[in-house]
Scaffold this motif. Structure first.
Motif, PDB file in Angstrom:
ATOM      1  N   SER A 207       0.859  -1.472  -0.294  1.00  0.00           N
ATOM      2  CA  SER A 207      -0.232  -0.232   0.533  1.00  0.00           C
ATOM      3  C   SER A 207       1.246   1.048  -0.014  1.00  0.00           C
ATOM      4  CB  SER A 207      -1.171  -0.217   0.934  1.00  0.00           C
ATOM      5  OG  SER A 207       0.719   0.213   2.299  1.00  0.00           O
ATOM      6  N   ASN A 208       2.309   1.419   0.422  1.00  0.00           N
ATOM      7  CA  ASN A 208       2.930   2.418  -0.013  1.00  0.00           C
ATOM      8  C   ASN A 208       4.565   1.967  -0.404  1.00  0.00           C
ATOM      9  OD1 ASN A 208       3.706   1.259   2.737  1.00  0.00           O
ATOM     10  ND2 ASN A 208       2.829   1.553   3.894  1.00  0.00           N
ATOM     11  N   ARG A 209       4.558   1.143  -1.120  1.00  0.00           N
ATOM     12  CA  ARG A 209       6.105   0.129  -2.105  1.00  0.00           C
ATOM     13  C   ARG A 209       6.409   2.079  -2.825  1.00  0.00           C
ATOM     14  NH1 ARG A 209       1.895  -1.872  -4.188  1.00  0.00           N
ATOM     15  NH2 ARG A 209       2.141  -1.611  -6.814  1.00  0.00           N
ATOM     16  N   GLU A 210       5.415   2.654  -3.330  1.00  0.00           N
ATOM     17  CA  GLU A 210       6.796   3.567  -3.783  1.00  0.00           C
ATOM     18  C   GLU A 210       6.603   4.735  -2.510  1.00  0.00           C
ATOM     19  OE1 GLU A 210       6.525   3.251  -7.742  1.00  0.00           O
ATOM     20  OE2 GLU A 210       5.854   1.625  -7.061  1.00  0.00           O
ATOM     21  N   ALA A 211       6.518   5.389  -2.266  1.00  0.00           N
ATOM     22  CA  ALA A 211       7.041   6.099  -1.416  1.00  0.00           C
ATOM     23  C   ALA A 211       8.549   5.550  -0.672  1.00  0.00           C
ATOM     24  CB  ALA A 211       5.890   6.021  -0.211  1.00  0.00           C
ATOM     25  N   LEU A 212       7.760   4.345   0.092  1.00  0.00           N
ATOM     26  CA  LEU A 212       9.110   3.716   0.277  1.00  0.00           C
ATOM     27  C   LEU A 212      10.003   3.903   0.212  1.00  0.00           C
ATOM     28  CD1 LEU A 212      10.567   2.605   2.869  1.00  0.00           C
ATOM     29  CD2 LEU A 212       9.667   0.212   2.297  1.00  0.00           C
ATOM     30  N   ALA A 213      10.088   3.285  -1.736  1.00  0.00           N
ATOM     31  CA  ALA A 213      11.504   3.559  -2.585  1.00  0.00           C
ATOM     32  C   ALA A 213      11.591   4.661  -2.945  1.00  0.00           C
ATOM     33  CB  ALA A 213      10.635   2.527  -4.306  1.00  0.00           C
ATOM     34  N   THR A 214      10.930   5.178  -3.369  1.00  0.00           N
ATOM     35  CA  THR A 214      11.489   6.900  -3.194  1.00  0.00           C
ATOM     36  C   THR A 214      12.553   7.045  -2.242  1.00  0.00           C
ATOM     37  OG1 THR A 214       9.822   7.220  -4.702  1.00  0.00           O
ATOM     38  CG2 THR A 214      10.891   9.479  -3.996  1.00  0.00           C
ATOM     39  N   VAL A 215      11.950   7.142  -1.189  1.00  0.00           N
ATOM     40  CA  VAL A 215      12.510   8.228   0.308  1.00  0.00           C
ATOM     41  C   VAL A 215      14.489   7.339  -0.058  1.00  0.00           C
ATOM     42  CG1 VAL A 215      12.910   8.409   2.245  1.00  0.00           C
ATOM     43  CG2 VAL A 215      10.683   8.800   0.721  1.00  0.00           C
ATOM     44  N   VAL A 216      13.939   6.010   0.288  1.00  0.00           N
ATOM     45  CA  VAL A 216      15.083   4.400   0.115  1.00  0.00           C
ATOM     46  C   VAL A 216      16.468   4.853  -0.591  1.00  0.00           C
ATOM     47  CG1 VAL A 216      15.718   2.828   0.719  1.00  0.00           C
ATOM     48  CG2 VAL A 216      13.627   3.083   1.777  1.00  0.00           C
ATOM     49  N   HIS A 217      15.812   5.300  -1.883  1.00  0.00           N
ATOM     50  CA  HIS A 217      16.779   5.238  -3.073  1.00  0.00           C
ATOM     51  C   HIS A 217      17.768   6.698  -3.020  1.00  0.00           C
ATOM     52  CE1 HIS A 217      16.342   2.164  -5.048  1.00  0.00           C
ATOM     53  NE2 HIS A 217      15.074   1.529  -5.192  1.00  0.00           N
ATOM     54  N   GLU A 218      16.352   7.847  -2.742  1.00  0.00           N
ATOM     55  CA  GLU A 218      17.168   9.778  -1.682  1.00  0.00           C
ATOM     56  C   GLU A 218      18.057   9.680  -1.228  1.00  0.00           C
ATOM     57  OE1 GLU A 218      17.406  13.690  -0.294  1.00  0.00           O
ATOM     58  OE2 GLU A 218      16.460  11.364   0.447  1.00  0.00           O
ATOM     59  N   ALA A 219      18.183   8.223  -0.103  1.00  0.00           N
ATOM     60  CA  ALA A 219      18.648   8.539   1.732  1.00  0.00           C
ATOM     61  C   ALA A 219      20.220   7.439   1.039  1.00  0.00           C
ATOM     62  CB  ALA A 219      18.271   7.255   2.472  1.00  0.00           C
ATOM     63  N   VAL A 220      20.182   6.709   0.102  1.00  0.00           N
ATOM     64  CA  VAL A 220      21.683   5.889   0.050  1.00  0.00           C
ATOM     65  C   VAL A 220      21.952   6.224  -1.380  1.00  0.00           C
ATOM     66  CG1 VAL A 220      20.182   4.035   1.088  1.00  0.00           C
ATOM     67  CG2 VAL A 220      19.806   3.597  -1.770  1.00  0.00           C
ATOM     68  N   SER A 221      22.042   7.004  -2.237  1.00  0.00           N
ATOM     69  CA  SER A 221      22.012   8.382  -3.290  1.00  0.00           C
ATOM     70  C   SER A 221      23.215   8.455  -3.319  1.00  0.00           C
ATOM     71  CB  SER A 221      21.280   8.180  -4.173  1.00  0.00           C
ATOM     72  OG  SER A 221      20.785   9.751  -3.323  1.00  0.00           O
ATOM     73  N   ALA A 222      24.047   8.691  -2.363  1.00  0.00           N
ATOM     74  CA  ALA A 222      24.905  10.363  -2.567  1.00  0.00           C
ATOM     75  C   ALA A 222      25.963   9.384  -1.275  1.00  0.00           C
ATOM     76  CB  ALA A 222      24.514  10.932  -2.177  1.00  0.00           C
ATOM     77  N   HIS A 223      26.111   9.230  -0.282  1.00  0.00           N
ATOM     78  CA  HIS A 223      26.665   8.388   1.016  1.00  0.00           C
ATOM     79  C   HIS A 223      26.392   7.243   1.442  1.00  0.00           C
ATOM     80  CE1 HIS A 223      23.464   9.941   2.838  1.00  0.00           C
ATOM     81  NE2 HIS A 223      23.428  10.828   2.497  1.00  0.00           N
ATOM     82  N   ASP A 224      26.987   6.513   2.873  1.00  0.00           N
ATOM     83  CA  ASP A 224      26.518   5.265   3.214  1.00  0.00           C
ATOM     84  C   ASP A 224      25.698   5.952   3.932  1.00  0.00           C
ATOM     85  OD1 ASP A 224      28.778   4.780   2.220  1.00  0.00           O
ATOM     86  OD2 ASP A 224      30.161   4.901   4.144  1.00  0.00           O
ATOM     87  N   ALA A 225      24.324   5.317   4.455  1.00  0.00           N
ATOM     88  CA  ALA A 225      23.448   5.553   5.065  1.00  0.00           C
ATOM     89  C   ALA A 225      22.818   3.985   6.020  1.00  0.00           C
ATOM     90  CB  ALA A 225      22.132   5.685   3.998  1.00  0.00           C
ATOM     91  N   THR A 226      22.452   4.124   7.152  1.00  0.00           N
ATOM     92  CA  THR A 226      21.743   3.429   8.507  1.00  0.00           C
ATOM     93  C   THR A 226      20.259   3.566   8.641  1.00  0.00           C
ATOM     94  OG1 THR A 226      23.888   3.493   9.403  1.00  0.00           O
ATOM     95  CG2 THR A 226      21.864   2.441  10.530  1.00  0.00           C
ATOM     96  N   ILE A 227      19.333   2.371   7.815  1.00  0.00           N
ATOM     97  CA  ILE A 227      18.384   2.627   8.133  1.00  0.00           C
ATOM     98  C   ILE A 227      17.465   1.674   9.674  1.00  0.00           C
ATOM     99  CG2 ILE A 227      15.653   1.890   6.590  1.00  0.00           C
ATOM    100  CD1 ILE A 227      17.068   1.942   4.377  1.00  0.00           C
ATOM    101  N   ASP A 228      16.962   2.351  10.412  1.00  0.00           N
ATOM    102  CA  ASP A 228      16.633   2.059  11.936  1.00  0.00           C
ATOM    103  C   ASP A 228      16.016   1.192  11.432  1.00  0.00           C
ATOM    104  OD1 ASP A 228      15.705   1.200  13.946  1.00  0.00           O
ATOM    105  OD2 ASP A 228      16.895   3.451  15.164  1.00  0.00           O
ATOM    106  N   LEU A 229      15.022  -0.162  11.886  1.00  0.00           N
ATOM    107  CA  LEU A 229      13.955  -0.533  11.778  1.00  0.00           C
ATOM    108  C   LEU A 229      13.475  -1.386  12.433  1.00  0.00           C
ATOM    109  CD1 LEU A 229      15.182  -3.094   8.623  1.00  0.00           C
ATOM    110  CD2 LEU A 229      13.617  -0.789   8.120  1.00  0.00           C
ATOM    111  N   THR A 230      14.233  -0.138  13.891  1.00  0.00           N
ATOM    112  CA  THR A 230      13.545  -1.438  15.625  1.00  0.00           C
ATOM    113  C   THR A 230      11.889  -0.522  15.347  1.00  0.00           C
ATOM    114  OG1 THR A 230      15.570  -0.363  15.839  1.00  0.00           O
ATOM    115  CG2 THR A 230      13.920  -1.184  17.314  1.00  0.00           C
ATOM    116  N   SER A 231      11.259  -0.212  14.767  1.00  0.00           N
ATOM    117  CA  SER A 231       9.759  -0.259  15.591  1.00  0.00           C
ATOM    118  C   SER A 231       8.790   0.196  13.827  1.00  0.00           C
ATOM    119  CB  SER A 231       9.303   1.823  15.788  1.00  0.00           C
ATOM    120  OG  SER A 231      10.450   1.794  17.016  1.00  0.00           O
ATOM    121  N   LEU A 232       9.529  -0.203  12.764  1.00  0.00           N
ATOM    122  CA  LEU A 232       8.804  -1.705  11.825  1.00  0.00           C
ATOM    123  C   LEU A 232       8.080  -3.013  12.099  1.00  0.00           C
ATOM    124  CD1 LEU A 232       7.886  -0.672   8.805  1.00  0.00           C
ATOM    125  CD2 LEU A 232      10.129  -2.132   8.127  1.00  0.00           C
TER     126      LEU A 232
END
Length: 281
Positions: A207-232
């Motif tokens: 139901s929200n896959r396109e929103a997730l894809a856009t933001v995640v790709h933007e976050a990792v597009s230029a530098h190292d990134a950490t995604i915290d999934l603890t509250s998912l």
């Protein structure tokens, strides 16, 4: 406010697709949304083709609009003034304009910017309207710092089911005329700074896959990134694939922390161990 509290749990950083097919319900919820923003001393914008009618409707529901309109805390704009400048919908220009409005609101000392946008103009099928789902996904990158709050209003009576599903998937959260926005079953995406990356909360699914894809790709597009999934609370296979695709495409390293056992199984089943630069914890 009369009626069901549909948007009462919308918080700064949320971007909601609200499908509403009842005019009274629509005005009830808009009035509550605007009232909350004004009380929080946020800058509030209503965008739509019926600004005068909406102002009259929320005034009748007890929201005092004259003073905030005078000070500029509350503003209205038509679609021609916002989305359709020069008669064409240009998604990238619209995103940059929103970015400028955020900068201006910050400069004026507001703690947040709250926008509710009636997207009925899309039904006129003008130039560029076919890019609306892309825009709704791409604009999510403006929400992750928690300053902007946005509700996009769509009338399901005027949209086809396929088109409506595409628009919903481009938003992290959704509500309807009878189902309130629930942050626990929606996706909340927040930017983090130490370490740089994102925090995901709620549920990530089809139901929200396109929103997730856009933001995640933007976050990792230029530098190292950490995604915290603890509250998912929940992630499906689509979410797992989005994370892996972003890790494979990004130039930097991606670290996933707080993964649930279920998500680890999903990632493992998609051969996560073979993705260079990906760490799963």
């Amino acid at each position: 406010m009369a009626g069901l509290p549909l948007l009462d749990r919308v918080a700064p950083g949320d971007h909601i697709c609200w499908t509403v097919d009842d005019d009274r319900t629509r005005l009830d919820a808009i009035a509550a949304f605007v009232r909350t923003g004004l009380r929080a001393r946020e800058k509030v914008i209503y965008s739509g083709d019926d600004c005068a009618a909406v102002l009259a409707g929320i005034t009748a529901r007890g929201v005092a609009v004259q003073e905030p309109l005078h000070t500029g805390q509350l503003a209205t704009e038509t679609s021609a003034e916002s989305y359709l400048r020069d008669g064409v919908f240009d998604p990238e220009t619209t995103i940059e304009r929103f970015r400028d409005v955020m900068v201006q609101a910050r400069g004026e000392g507001y703690p947040g910017l709250r926008a509710i946008c009636d997207v009925s103009w899309a039904l006129r099928r003008g130039p560029g309207v076919e890019l609306l789902p892309w825009y709704e996904a791409a604009v999510n990158t403006l929400f992750t710092d928690g300053f902007l709050t946005g509700v996009c209003v769509y009338d399901p009576r005027l949209l086809g089911q396929t088109e409506l599903r595409r628009l919903i998937c481009a938003h992290p959260g959704a509500a309807t005329s009878t189902i309130p926005y629930d942050p626990n079953t929606s996706l909340r995406i927040r930017r983090t700074h130490e370490p740089p990356g994102l925090q995901l909360l709620g549920e990530a699914d089809l139901s929200n896959r396109e929103a997730l894809a856009t933001v995640v790709h933007e976050a990792v597009s230029a530098h190292d990134a950490t995604i915290d999934l603890t509250s998912l609370r929940f992630a499906d296979m689509a979410a797992a694939r989005i994370l892996l695709t972003a890790a494979a495409a990004g130039p930097g390293k991606l670290r996933l922390v707080g993964c649930s056992p279920t998500l680890i199984r999903l990632l493992t089943s998609q051969n996560a161990g073979a993705v260079p630069g990906l760490t799963v914890e």
